[in-house]
Design a protein around this motif. Structure first.
Motif, PDB file in Angstrom:
ATOM      1  N   ALA A  13       0.833  -1.201   0.000  1.00 58.21           N
ATOM      2  CA  ALA A  13       0.000   0.000   0.000  1.00 58.21           C
ATOM      3  C   ALA A  13       0.870   1.255   0.000  1.00 58.21           C
ATOM      4  O   ALA A  13       0.613   2.207  -0.751  1.00 58.21           O
ATOM      5  CB  ALA A  13      -0.935  -0.004   1.204  1.00 58.21           C
ATOM      6  N   ILE A  14       1.908   1.271   0.824  1.00 64.14           N
ATOM      7  CA  ILE A  14       2.812   2.425   0.856  1.00 64.14           C
ATOM      8  C   ILE A  14       3.517   2.575  -0.488  1.00 64.14           C
ATOM      9  O   ILE A  14       3.674   3.688  -1.003  1.00 64.14           O
ATOM     10  CB  ILE A  14       3.814   2.281   2.019  1.00 64.14           C
ATOM     11  CG1 ILE A  14       3.084   2.425   3.354  1.00 64.14           C
ATOM     12  CG2 ILE A  14       4.945   3.304   1.911  1.00 64.14           C
ATOM     13  CD1 ILE A  14       3.938   2.109   4.564  1.00 64.14           C
TER      14      ILE A  14
ATOM     15  N   LEU B  17       1.110   4.076  -3.020  1.00 66.95           N
ATOM     16  CA  LEU B  17       0.910   5.503  -2.770  1.00 66.95           C
ATOM     17  C   LEU B  17       2.112   6.324  -3.242  1.00 66.95           C
ATOM     18  O   LEU B  17       1.943   7.397  -3.836  1.00 66.95           O
ATOM     19  CB  LEU B  17       0.654   5.747  -1.282  1.00 66.95           C
ATOM     20  CG  LEU B  17      -0.698   5.282  -0.757  1.00 66.95           C
ATOM     21  CD1 LEU B  17      -0.778   5.457   0.752  1.00 66.95           C
ATOM     22  CD2 LEU B  17      -1.820   6.036  -1.445  1.00 66.95           C
TER      23      LEU B  17
ATOM     24  N   LEU C 108       2.021   6.492  -7.053  1.00 67.54           N
ATOM     25  CA  LEU C 108       0.989   7.432  -7.508  1.00 67.54           C
ATOM     26  C   LEU C 108       1.439   8.873  -7.303  1.00 67.54           C
ATOM     27  O   LEU C 108       1.182   9.738  -8.158  1.00 67.54           O
ATOM     28  CB  LEU C 108      -0.327   7.168  -6.776  1.00 67.54           C
ATOM     29  CG  LEU C 108      -1.061   5.886  -7.170  1.00 67.54           C
ATOM     30  CD1 LEU C 108      -2.278   5.679  -6.281  1.00 67.54           C
ATOM     31  CD2 LEU C 108      -1.459   5.934  -8.628  1.00 67.54           C
ATOM     32  N   ALA C 109       2.102   9.162  -6.187  1.00 64.94           N
ATOM     33  CA  ALA C 109       2.601  10.520  -5.951  1.00 64.94           C
ATOM     34  C   ALA C 109       3.649  10.889  -6.995  1.00 64.94           C
ATOM     35  O   ALA C 109       3.640  12.012  -7.530  1.00 64.94           O
ATOM     36  CB  ALA C 109       3.182  10.630  -4.544  1.00 64.94           C
TER      37      ALA C 109
ATOM     38  N   THR D  82       1.939  11.585 -10.284  1.00 63.32           N
ATOM     39  CA  THR D  82       1.261  12.881 -10.239  1.00 63.32           C
ATOM     40  C   THR D  82       2.254  14.015 -10.465  1.00 63.32           C
ATOM     41  O   THR D  82       1.988  14.942 -11.247  1.00 63.32           O
ATOM     42  CB  THR D  82       0.547  13.062  -8.891  1.00 63.32           C
ATOM     43  OG1 THR D  82      -0.355  11.968  -8.702  1.00 63.32           O
ATOM     44  CG2 THR D  82      -0.211  14.370  -8.831  1.00 63.32           C
TER      45      THR D  82
END
Length: 100
Positions: free
Chosen positions: A68-69, A72, A75-76, A79
């Motif tokens: 999960a980390i 994330l 995804l960051a 972005t």
């Protein structure tokens, strides 16, 4: 012994003598786990583990949390990368001197 051509090699002053002769093995070396040591006693029983999770629940929880980390963070990064591909950065607009 026929003379070998020296293609790709520098000439050596001596002629090759053949294979090395290996003598007969005299003894048998002890395995490392059976070797004598003064630091650790080999005959001592190992202590029982402090924490044992036979169900594997802790490992599953840690693996899912790490995934999960990682997602994330990816995804960051995506972005940030996408925002860099957008419009080029412009300096902020300065107020005109007559507006004062």
């Amino acid at each position: 012994m026929p003379k070998e051509p020296s293609i790709g090699r520098a000439r050596v002053g001596r002629t090759p003598q053949g294979r090395a002769r290996v003598g007969r093995a005299v003894g048998k070396a002890p395995l490392p786990e059976n070797a004598r040591t003064d630091v650790i006693r080999v005959d001592a029983a190992a202590p029982q583990p402090v924490f044992v999770d036979p169900t594997g629940g802790r490992r599953r929880w840690l693996r899912r949390t790490a995934y999960a980390i990682g997602i994330l963070l990816i995804l960051a990064l995506i972005t940030i990368w996408v925002t860099q591909l957008g419009e080029p950065a412009r300096p902020p607009a300065r107020p005109s001197p007559s507006a004062r």
